[in-house]
Structure formats: structure tokens, C-alpha cells
Motif scaffolding. Structure first.
Motif, mmCIF file in Angstrom:
data_model
loop_
_atom_site.group_PDB
_atom_site.id
_atom_site.type_symbol
_atom_site.label_atom_id
_atom_site.label_comp_id
_atom_site.label_asym_id
_atom_site.label_seq_id
_atom_site.Cartn_x
_atom_site.Cartn_y
_atom_site.Cartn_z
ATOM 1 N N CYS A 154 6.242 10.249 -3.028
ATOM 2 C CA CYS A 154 7.167 9.132 -3.619
ATOM 3 C C CYS A 154 8.227 8.467 -2.522
ATOM 4 O O CYS A 154 9.404 8.157 -2.526
ATOM 5 N N GLU A 155 7.639 8.446 -1.311
ATOM 6 C CA GLU A 155 8.239 7.539 -0.290
ATOM 7 C C GLU A 155 7.728 6.014 -0.217
ATOM 8 O O GLU A 155 6.584 5.690 -0.945
ATOM 9 N N PRO A 156 8.857 5.201 -0.306
ATOM 10 C CA PRO A 156 8.407 3.768 -0.411
ATOM 11 C C PRO A 156 7.315 3.156 0.783
ATOM 12 O O PRO A 156 7.492 3.573 2.026
ATOM 13 N N VAL A 157 6.376 2.262 0.378
ATOM 14 C CA VAL A 157 5.741 1.958 1.287
ATOM 15 C C VAL A 157 5.560 0.198 0.945
ATOM 16 O O VAL A 157 5.377 -0.006 -0.187
ATOM 17 N N THR A 158 5.640 -0.327 2.024
ATOM 18 C CA THR A 158 5.673 -1.943 1.906
ATOM 19 C C THR A 158 4.287 -2.411 1.718
ATOM 20 O O THR A 158 3.505 -2.201 2.718
ATOM 21 N N ILE A 161 -4.678 -6.992 1.275
ATOM 22 C CA ILE A 161 -3.516 -6.235 1.044
ATOM 23 C C ILE A 161 -3.344 -5.258 2.179
ATOM 24 O O ILE A 161 -4.319 -4.510 2.638
ATOM 25 N N THR A 162 -2.290 -5.476 2.914
ATOM 26 C CA THR A 162 -1.841 -4.670 4.205
ATOM 27 C C THR A 162 -0.818 -3.779 3.824
ATOM 28 O O THR A 162 -0.067 -4.188 2.825
ATOM 29 N N PRO A 200 -6.204 -1.438 5.540
ATOM 30 C CA PRO A 200 -5.833 -2.769 4.640
ATOM 31 C C PRO A 200 -7.029 -2.853 3.552
ATOM 32 O O PRO A 200 -8.168 -2.063 3.922
ATOM 33 N N LEU A 201 -6.654 -3.352 2.497
ATOM 34 C CA LEU A 201 -7.747 -3.638 1.419
ATOM 35 C C LEU A 201 -8.326 -5.203 1.523
ATOM 36 O O LEU A 201 -7.228 -5.960 1.744
ATOM 37 N N TYR A 202 -9.337 -5.214 0.987
ATOM 38 C CA TYR A 202 -9.751 -6.923 1.273
ATOM 39 C C TYR A 202 -10.537 -6.995 -0.379
ATOM 40 O O TYR A 202 -11.378 -6.070 -0.689
#
Length: 99
Positions: free
Chosen positions: A8-12, A41-42, A49-51
């Protein structure tokens, strides 16, 4: 946008379009669709990352919309449960038991 990890920690997350003239060697293959404009998506936390192709991005977005709609429906169809408590409620997608 801000998302949350399993703790539940924020990730940008940063979503943008990208283009490679030549896919990098670390991919291991040469997927032609990633050499055209694609979606990247980084994550600010350093996660991999996702591509995805534009079509994959659209299908992913559609899945997120369906899941968000279902989540909002669940909120209105069930009594709230305290965090950590087991829910006895069946998902809205489960048909009611017949008598």
C-alpha cells in the motif's frame, strides 16, 4: 499517476509513447512491433518498465475500465468489511442461490 504496491505504498507510474529505431539488445529478440511507436509504462521506484503495442494498450485500458466498473458496483452491492476481516459476501458476478 500514482498507484499502490502490495504494501500500500504509493508508486508513481509514467505512461508515454515511445519509439525505437532498433529494439535494444537486452530484449533478446527483435520484435518488430516495438520498433514502431508503442506505449511505455515506467515506474519511479525502479521496477521493470512495461512495453505494449497500441492494441495491447487499448485492451489493457478496456480491462481496467471493466474492473473499475465492477469495483464500483461491488461497493454499492455489499456491506463494507473492515480491513483484514474476511468477507462473507459473494461477488456481484455470482448468481443468487435459488430457493
Amino acid at each position: 499517476m500514482t498507484l499502490y504496491d502490495e504494501a500500500c505504498e504509493p508508486v508513481t507510474a509514467i505512461v508515454r509513447t515511445a519509439f525505437w529505431d532498433k529494439a535494444p539488445a537486452w530484449i533478446g529478440t527483435d520484435p518488430a512491433e516495438l520498433e514502431r511507436p508503442h506505449v511505455e509504462i515506467t515506474f519511479a521506484d525502479g521496477s521493470a518498465p512495461l512495453y505494449c503495442t497500441p492494441g495491447q494498450a487499448r485492451r489493457f485500458a478496456a480491462g481496467l475500465v471493466r474492473a473499475a466498473d465492477a469495483a464500483e458496483t461491488e461497493v454499492f452491492d455489499h456491506v463494507p468489511v473492515s480491513p483484514g476481516a474476511a468477507s462473507q459476501a459473494a461477488p456481484a458476478s455470482v448468481p443468487p442461490l435459488s430457493a
